[in-house]
Structures are given as structure tokens and as C-alpha cells.
Design a protein around this motif. Sequence first.
Motif, PDB file in Angstrom:
ATOM      1  N   TYR A 236       2.158   4.840   4.409  1.00  8.20           N
ATOM      2  CA  TYR A 236       3.032   3.737   4.773  1.00  8.20           C
ATOM      3  C   TYR A 236       3.613   3.939   6.170  1.00  8.20           C
ATOM      4  O   TYR A 236       4.057   3.009   6.816  1.00  8.20           O
ATOM      5  CB  TYR A 236       4.165   3.594   3.760  1.00  8.20           C
TER       6      TYR A 236
ATOM      7  N   ASP B  55      -0.294  -5.002   2.127  1.00  6.59           N
ATOM      8  CA  ASP B  55       0.580  -5.463   1.059  1.00  6.59           C
ATOM      9  C   ASP B  55       1.987  -4.911   1.264  1.00  6.59           C
ATOM     10  O   ASP B  55       2.228  -4.023   2.075  1.00  6.59           O
ATOM     11  CB  ASP B  55       0.016  -5.082  -0.303  1.00  6.59           C
ATOM     12  N   SER B  56       2.936  -5.458   0.510  1.00  8.83           N
ATOM     13  CA  SER B  56       4.343  -5.103   0.713  1.00  8.83           C
ATOM     14  C   SER B  56       4.612  -3.635   0.394  1.00  8.83           C
ATOM     15  O   SER B  56       5.508  -3.030   0.954  1.00  8.83           O
ATOM     16  CB  SER B  56       5.247  -5.997  -0.143  1.00  8.83           C
TER      17      SER B  56
ATOM     18  N   LYS C 238       2.609  -1.393   1.151  1.00 13.70           N
ATOM     19  CA  LYS C 238       1.957  -0.694   2.262  1.00 13.70           C
ATOM     20  C   LYS C 238       0.950   0.336   1.782  1.00 13.70           C
ATOM     21  O   LYS C 238       0.701   1.334   2.464  1.00 13.70           O
ATOM     22  CB  LYS C 238       2.988  -0.061   3.198  1.00 13.70           C
TER      23      LYS C 238
END
Length: 125
Positions: A29, A72-73, A75
Motif C-alpha cells: 500500500y 482498490d480502496s 490498495k
Amino acid sequence: QLQLVESGGGLVQPGGSLRLSCAASGFTYYYAIGWFRQAPGKEREGVSCISSSGGSTNYADSVKGRFTISRDSAKTTVYLQMNSLKPEDTAVYYCAAAKGPYCRAPLTRTDFRSWGQGTQVTVSS
């Protein structure tokens, strides 16, 4: 330990679409993630990159307007949506984690530290 696994490649007709996925683990991330490709007999070239936050992206001129990178959120997964595919897009596609949170332009292999095993994309009628 950073690990990256690509999926989603395959055979598609010219003008078609594919979505590649890059599943990332191990603190990925924090890092920008890039996509590269390598056609037979050619050098590996940068295709696209997305920053760790997802707020910044860049693309090779050859794919601008056709490819879209996203993450995506959580990560943990980075996607490469490929539309209007051409035979010259045929290659093995690799995702890679950058050495930091930002993308540099142009994309160069030496700016990336960890690589997936690649997924084959073939565009042919």
C-alpha cells in the motif's frame, strides 16, 4: 516481503477489451504500482503507473486514451483496464512495485523493486 501476482490475460480480438489484475501483499500500500509489458524480441517497456494514494497516474503515449489504471480502496489490488486493443499490444504484462509512493516519468525498470511473474495478452483475429 513484497509479492505481486498478475491475472486476467488471454486471447482477445482486435478492438476488444481485457482487465488485468495485480494482487499485491506485504506493505504494497505504501508503494506506487506500475505495469510493464514485453513483446518477443523487444525490451520491457513501461505502460502505466499509479501512485500509492491512487491520486496520480501516468501512461505511455501508445496506450493513452485506451488503458486505465486504478487501485482498490484497500490498495491491495491494481487493475489495468485495456480497451480498443491492437495486435501491437500483444505482450507479457508485468506489474511491479516502485521504490517509493510516487510514479516517475518516463517509467523505467530501475525505479521498480519487485515484480510479478507476468500474464500473457494476445490480440489476434
